[in-house]
Write an enzyme that holds these catalytic residues in place. Structure first.
Site, short mmCIF file in Angstrom:
data_model
loop_
_atom_site.label_atom_id
_atom_site.label_comp_id
_atom_site.label_asym_id
_atom_site.label_seq_id
_atom_site.Cartn_x
_atom_site.Cartn_y
_atom_site.Cartn_z
N LYS A 107 26.74 46.94 74.40
CA LYS A 107 25.77 47.39 75.16
C LYS A 107 26.14 48.37 76.44
O LYS A 107 27.35 48.15 76.70
CB LYS A 107 25.30 46.19 76.04
N GLY A 219 5.74 42.06 83.52
CA GLY A 219 6.48 43.15 83.11
C GLY A 219 5.41 43.76 82.35
O GLY A 219 4.86 43.54 81.16
N GLY A 221 6.18 47.29 81.23
CA GLY A 221 6.94 48.48 80.69
C GLY A 221 6.70 48.64 79.29
O GLY A 221 5.66 48.29 78.67
N ASN A 222 7.65 49.29 78.56
CA ASN A 222 7.43 49.55 77.06
C ASN A 222 7.20 48.19 76.54
O ASN A 222 6.54 48.32 75.31
CB ASN A 222 8.66 49.99 76.85
N VAL A 223 7.93 47.24 76.86
CA VAL A 223 7.92 45.95 75.98
C VAL A 223 6.46 45.25 76.37
O VAL A 223 5.69 45.10 75.42
CB VAL A 223 9.01 45.01 76.12
N GLY A 224 6.39 44.84 77.63
CA GLY A 224 5.03 44.03 78.03
C GLY A 224 3.75 44.70 77.59
O GLY A 224 2.82 44.04 76.94
N1 GLU Z 1 17.79 47.86 74.14
C1 GLU Z 1 17.17 47.02 72.96
C2 GLU Z 1 17.66 45.70 73.13
O1 GLU Z 1 17.96 45.15 73.68
C3 GLU Z 1 17.34 47.83 71.99
C4 GLU Z 1 18.85 48.28 71.18
C5 GLU Z 1 18.96 49.08 70.20
O2 GLU Z 1 17.85 49.59 69.63
O3 GLU Z 1 19.89 49.39 69.57
O4 GLU Z 1 17.50 45.21 71.93
#
Ligand code: GLU
Length: 417
Positions: A107, A219, A221-224
């Site tokens: 990360k 939330g 955003g992209n997820v919610g």
């Molecule tokens: N940031 C996203 C996660 O937390 C996606 C990570 C990715 O696609 O490598 O899973």
């Protein structure tokens, strides 16, 4: 929202300790897994539009590579810390292992508020960050992707900067790119779709189906937002949503198309109208069947866990529940679909995109989406049956135990332990 702050890395280590004890593994295995294999700190200078140079600090934490190259997003946020990035990289190791992907966990992050940067400043920040990391990333080494406040445009700058620095024009060095540069449209919706799939599967087993169930989502955003879209398409009723400015609630259900439109045109769901205004905190304890925290860490704590009314919690965000809250929810019989499963649709689609890039981009969107659905359902089933057999542990410990078993096995095969 964050006066219950608990350092995410100490949360991640506590969770790991619980899993190690549960599986009866050696202290040495705990030592091997609690620390990332490598953490790179970089200095990222940016010449600002006002002519002055600002210096930002960024990190990339590479937690474990026993199952394959490090994989995970990069976040830009004013509160990013090295500890947060380290925790998130550990959760990525569990997430990719649980999904059976050929990756380890990584990360990255930069401590910056990207909303205050111009387009040009953001580009320079992204390029300089990636140039500084160029020796440590690669298609078979570490494959970044978007996370909080980063997107496919940032990924396009990353590939281009990598090309400039190394001379290799490789799509697969990052994932979740624009479709013209080797990305897939399905990647944009994939995390939200994955959250919706796991919530649907849990509802089937525990409540008798998703139709007409009430859903509250923190939330948008992209997820919610995409979780809301798919769940409402499958017949659920979205009774509340929120974003950083606050939330809206309607017992009769919110119109998801209208929420998308209001968010796009006015910048926040609070301008929806025809609904009651609520706070982010209030949303969590609403009378709902399914609760989806899809914003940031540490929102479900020992303070509000006793008041939560949902039967199922699907963690769209990474790390929204503290260990104390986990215990309370488990005692109260609330089933938490842990982040490493619920939000794994994003990285799973990243894997499909990365494999597709290596093959020369011939997969269709339909094939990719089918593969994603298959993978999510089978990971859910594997987790659910493991947890149901064990029952004595909470679902997060079960998911992490499954993942740790796979990582430990790979470390043994490689001769690390
Ligand atoms: N940031 C996203 C996660 O937390 C996606 C990570 C990715 O696609 O490598 O899973």
């Amino acid at each position: 929202m964050n006066n219950n702050f608990e350092d995410p890395y100490s949360v991640a280590v506590k969770q790991l300790k619980r899993v190690i004890d549960y599986l009866g593994l050696d202290e040495y295995v705990f030592d091997m897994l609690k620390t990332p294999e490598r953490v790179i700190q970089v200095k990222v200078p940016v010449k600002m539009d006002n002519g002055k140079t600002a210096v930002f600090i960024g990190w990339r934490s590479q937690h474990n590579s026993a199952l394959g190259p490090y994989k995970g997003g990069v976040r830009y946020h004013p509160n990013v810390t090295m500890n947060e990035v380290m925790a998130l990289s550990m959760w990525m190791t569990w997430k990719t292992a649980l999904l059976g992907l050929p990756y380890g966990g990584g990360k990255g992050g930069i401590k910056v508020d990207p909303r205050k940067l111009s387009h040009r400043e953001l580009q320079e920040l992204s390029r300089n960050y990636f140039a500084a990391l160029s020796k440590f990333v690669g298609i078979d080494l570490d494959i970044p992707a978007p996370d909080v406040y980063t997107d496919s445009q940032v990924m396009a700058w990353f590939i281009d900067e990598y090309y400039k620095v190394t001379g290799y024009n490789i799509y697969g060095v990052v994932t979740s790119k624009p479709t013209l540069l080797g990305g897939m449209y399905t990647r944009i919706i994939s995390t939200g779709l994955g959250v919706a799939i796991t919530a649907r599967e849990a509802a089937k087993r525990l409540i008798g189906g998703i139709r007409d169930l009430k859903v509250a989502i923190q939330g948008f955003g992209n997820v919610g937002s995409y979780a809301a879209k798919f769940l409402s398409e499958w017949g659920a009723k979205i009774i509340a949503v929120s974003d950083s400015k606050g939330g809206v609630y309607s017992e009769k259900g919110l119109d998801v198309e209208k929420l998308f439109q209001v968010k796009r045109d006015k910048g926040s769901v609070i301008y929806y109208g025809d609904a009651k205004r609520i706070s982010n905190e209030e949303l969590l304890t609403l009378d709902t069947d399914i609760l989806i925290p899809a914003a940031l860490e540490n929102v479900i704590t020992e303070r509000n866990a006793p008041q939560i009314k949902a039967k199922v919690i699907a963690e769209g965000a990474n790390g929204p529940t503290t260990p104390k809250a986990d215990e309370i929810l488990h005692e109260r019989g609330i089933y938490v679909i842990p982040d490493i499963l619920a939000n794994a649709g994003g990285v799973t689609m990243s894997w499909i995109e990365w494999a597709n890039n290596r093959m020369g981009n011939w997969l269709t969107e339909e094939e990719a989406r089918r593969k994603l659905e298959e993978k999510m359902i089978s990971a859910f089933n594997e987790h659910y049956s493991y947890w149901s057999r064990k029952k004595d542990i909470d679902p997060r410990t079960a998911a992490q135990a499954l993942a740790v078993e796979k990582v430990v096995e790979a470390m043994k095969l490689r001769g690390w332990i």
